[in-house]
Enzyme design. Structure first.
Site, PDB file in Angstrom:
ATOM      1  N   LEU A 285       0.866  -1.172   0.000  1.00 28.16           N
ATOM      2  CA  LEU A 285       0.000   0.000   0.000  1.00 28.16           C
ATOM      3  C   LEU A 285       0.903   1.221   0.000  1.00 28.16           C
ATOM      4  O   LEU A 285       1.992   1.202   0.597  1.00 28.16           O
ATOM      5  CB  LEU A 285      -0.896   0.034   1.247  1.00 28.16           C
ATOM      6  CG  LEU A 285      -1.993  -1.038   1.367  1.00 28.16           C
ATOM      7  CD1 LEU A 285      -2.735  -0.865   2.689  1.00 28.16           C
ATOM      8  CD2 LEU A 285      -2.971  -0.960   0.205  1.00 28.16           C
ATOM      9  N   ASP A 286       0.465   2.311  -0.667  1.00 28.54           N
ATOM     10  CA  ASP A 286       1.214   3.556  -0.606  1.00 28.54           C
ATOM     11  C   ASP A 286       1.427   3.952   0.848  1.00 28.54           C
ATOM     12  O   ASP A 286       0.592   3.655   1.710  1.00 28.54           O
ATOM     13  CB  ASP A 286       0.451   4.677  -1.314  1.00 28.54           C
ATOM     14  CG  ASP A 286       0.451   4.512  -2.821  1.00 28.54           C
ATOM     15  OD1 ASP A 286       1.277   3.737  -3.321  1.00 28.54           O
ATOM     16  OD2 ASP A 286      -0.377   5.165  -3.475  1.00 28.54           O
ATOM     17  N   MET A 287       2.518   4.638   1.113  1.00 27.73           N
ATOM     18  CA  MET A 287       2.821   5.044   2.477  1.00 27.73           C
ATOM     19  C   MET A 287       1.647   5.781   3.124  1.00 27.73           C
ATOM     20  O   MET A 287       1.303   5.539   4.291  1.00 27.73           O
ATOM     21  CB  MET A 287       4.062   5.949   2.491  1.00 27.73           C
ATOM     22  CG  MET A 287       4.463   6.406   3.884  1.00 27.73           C
ATOM     23  SD  MET A 287       5.909   7.477   3.908  1.00 27.73           S
ATOM     24  CE  MET A 287       5.190   9.017   3.326  1.00 27.73           C
ATOM     25  N   SER A 288       0.997   6.668   2.373  1.00 26.26           N
ATOM     26  CA  SER A 288      -0.061   7.496   2.952  1.00 26.26           C
ATOM     27  C   SER A 288      -1.388   6.761   3.094  1.00 26.26           C
ATOM     28  O   SER A 288      -2.286   7.228   3.793  1.00 26.26           O
ATOM     29  CB  SER A 288      -0.262   8.749   2.091  1.00 26.26           C
ATOM     30  OG  SER A 288       0.916   9.520   2.047  1.00 26.26           O
ATOM     31  N   THR A 289      -1.532   5.613   2.430  1.00 33.71           N
ATOM     32  CA  THR A 289      -2.789   4.855   2.458  1.00 33.71           C
ATOM     33  C   THR A 289      -2.805   3.906   3.648  1.00 33.71           C
ATOM     34  O   THR A 289      -1.823   3.225   3.926  1.00 33.71           O
ATOM     35  CB  THR A 289      -2.945   4.042   1.161  1.00 33.71           C
ATOM     36  OG1 THR A 289      -2.867   4.927   0.039  1.00 33.71           O
ATOM     37  CG2 THR A 289      -4.283   3.324   1.126  1.00 33.71           C
TER      38      THR A 289
END
Length: 560
Positions: free
Chosen positions: A407-411
């Site tokens: 998952l993207d870091m921000s997600t």
């Protein structure tokens, strides 16, 4: 050249209550300082009210010819101690690179006596010669003649080669039959006759090949008499263009606060690509800083914003602030900011400090976790703390590679962790076959009119501004997202997002792009406006257990 008085703008609004920042803005990830917000507000008012020049930013309704632009403000202090600001735009506006109240380019290639225009004129003249010679109808005729000659030669040679093969087979049959029917003298005579036939066939093939090659040679010679001059001109144009480009790189010389100068060629020499990308040095930030250093002004804070319609490939929202680009600006600003104290780079700070990972399911083969937002899935360039490192500590005896997908870091949201090699193999196969169902929840910055739909926008990386992604119909990889509205409230829309493909930043780009939902996810610091977090959460994961093959469903509600 514009004077300092032309470009130094005094604040119209009082700034007496605003404190100066302790350090200069870190330009690659920042929140605009209050002084910059006042300067931007005044510049945007100027853009809305000025009548000295005309440019279609997309506010007139003619979107087809609209060209949005990046603008920048640099808050500075002059020698009298007065605080004001400079304004700049990237590239050209209204087909000009010099406009009243804006800082000039670092090097003005468009002046009448510019060596660049003279060089361009020379290159354009060569191009015109190439076009004139290429328009000769005889070239097309000779190309057709050459193609036919090559085709005829190939057919004739192949036919003769097959004849040689058939002759060889026939002689083999005759030779085998003769051994049983002829005496020794007759057999010797036959062998001599067959050898002569073989030599004759080979000589015929050799003669035909020589004849055909000669025909092709003369066809090529006729064509080259007309095309050689074109190729020479193309080589000349290429060399002239390269020389002009190099001369241009050397003219773009950038100052820093220490008074040191470096040109584009020197700055990009140590980079991966070594050659400056097109448009390097024309962005707002380098123009602003160079002008400030040249005029003896002290930089205090900087901010850049987009004005007008978004480009077709990139995502740019009207009035939104954006960081300086990585490909063009980072190497230049690396030199220009030497000797200045900057705000800390937030990307060097571990965002996972103090955060824990909840394990919502675990057995001997896999685990399902709920990843917090702002938490890396795998080690980054500067930060090692991530899901992988935490899982390695949590499951020290695991034989699998742990990370199956990211998952993207921000997600935030659900991730499956493989604890054995066999589990990893099974789960990977499910991801590749796209049998694993993933569903996300996102909060969008606007009200969607429709209730559901599918977005098909191919994507690729932005090579000049990583980690940004572009929509690209020519070179992008297919990317498909299904969406469905959950609720609408307070000017925002909560939606389900179900990606069929898993491209980097797919959901963020498909949400923000003008041909997608045209509404950035709230908190998207790359494609929208930063907030307390990115409001994107992987809330549903459906998969088959690696060994039992049981269909398993996991869900965790989003905390927004």
């Amino acid at each position: 050249m514009l004077s300092s008085e032309n470009c130094f703008t005094h604040f119209k609004e009082s700034i007496d209550d605003l404190a100066l920042p302790e350090h200069f803005t870190f330009p690659f990830y920042y929140e605009p300082h209050p002084l910059c917000l006042v300067a931007v507000k005044e510049l945007q008012t100027h853009l809305n009210t000025q009548t000295q020049w005309q440019h279609n930013f997309g506010h007139t309704g003619d979107e087809d010819s609209a060209i949005g632009k990046m603008f920048g403000v640099l808050v500075v202090q002059n020698s009298l101690g007065e605080i004001g600001y400079l304004s700049a735009f990237s590239g050209k506006v209204a087909d000009q690179n010099l406009l009243p109240n804006f800082v000039p380019p670092v090097f003005d290639m468009l002046t009448q006596d510019s060596f660049f225009l003279a060089g361009q004129k020379k290159i354009n003249a060569i191009t015109e010669q190439i076009n004139q010679l290429s328009a000769n109808p005889q070239i097309a005729q000779l190309q057709i003649h050459l193609s036919k000659t090559l085709n005829t030669a190939e057919i004739q040679i192949e036919a003769q080669r097959q004849s040689v093969i058939e002759g060889r087979k026939t002689r083999k049959v005759r030779r085998t039959a003769a051994k049983a029917e002829l005496n020794e003298a007759q057999l010797i005579a036959l062998q001599l006759e067959l050898s002569k036939e073989s030599v004759h066939d080979k000589n015929q093939l050799k003669a035909l090949t020589l004849h055909c090659n000669e025909q092709v040679y003369w066809a090529k010679q006729q064509l080259s008499q007309l095309t050689d001059a074109i190729e020479q001109l193309k080589s000349q144009r290429k060399a002239s263009s390269a020389a002009l480009q190099q001369a241009l790189f050397e003219q773009y010389q950038f100052l820093n606060i220490l008074g040191e100068r470096k040109n584009l060629a020197e700055i990009f020499k140590g980079t991966v690509h070594q050659t400056p990308p097109a448009g390097s040095g024309e962005c707002a930030a380098p123009k602003l800083l160079h002008y400030a250093f040249k005029q003896g002004l002290t930089p205090i804070a900087i901010a850049e914003f987009w004005w007008g319609s978004s480009p077709k490939s990139e995502i740019r929202q009207h009035k939104n602030f954006y960081a300086a680009c990585q490909g063009k600006c980072k190497p230049i600003l690396g030199h220009m900011l030497e000797g200045m104290t900057l705000d800390e780079d937030p990307l060097l700070t571990n965002p996972a400090i103090g955060k824990t990972i909840d394990i919502i399911y675990q057995d001997s083969e896999m685990a399902i976790i709920n990843k917090p937002p702002e938490f890396l899935s795998v080690p980054g360039k500067n930060i090692q703390d991530c899901v992988y490192s935490r899982m390695k500590q949590q499951f020290p005896n695991a034989t699998g590679p742990l990370i199956v997908h990211r998952l993207d870091m921000s997600t935030s949201g659900l991730m499956v962790i493989a604890l054995t090699k066999e589990a990893n193999k099974s789960l990977q196969a499910q991801f590749i076959a796209r049998t694993i169902k993933k569903r996300y929840v996102a909060l969008l910055s606007g009200l969607l009119e429709q209730d559901e739909g599918i977005i098909n926008l191919p994507m690729r990386g932005d090579f000049d501004d990583r980690p940004r992604q572009l929509v690209c119909f020519e070179h992008g990889k297919p990317a498909e997202t299904k969406w469905q509205v959950i609720s609408r409230k307070d000017g925002k829309t909560k939606v389900y997002l179900s990606p069929k493909t898993g491209r980097t930043h797919q959901l963020r780009v498909h949400s923000a792009h003008v041909q997608g939902l045209n509404m950035p996810i709230i908190g998207d610091d790359l494609y929208g406006i930063k907030a307390n977090r990115l409001h994107l959460h992987a809330e549903l994961l459906v998969l088959n257990h690696p060994s039992t093959k049981e269909l398993m469903t996991f869900s965790v509600e989003a905390e927004f």
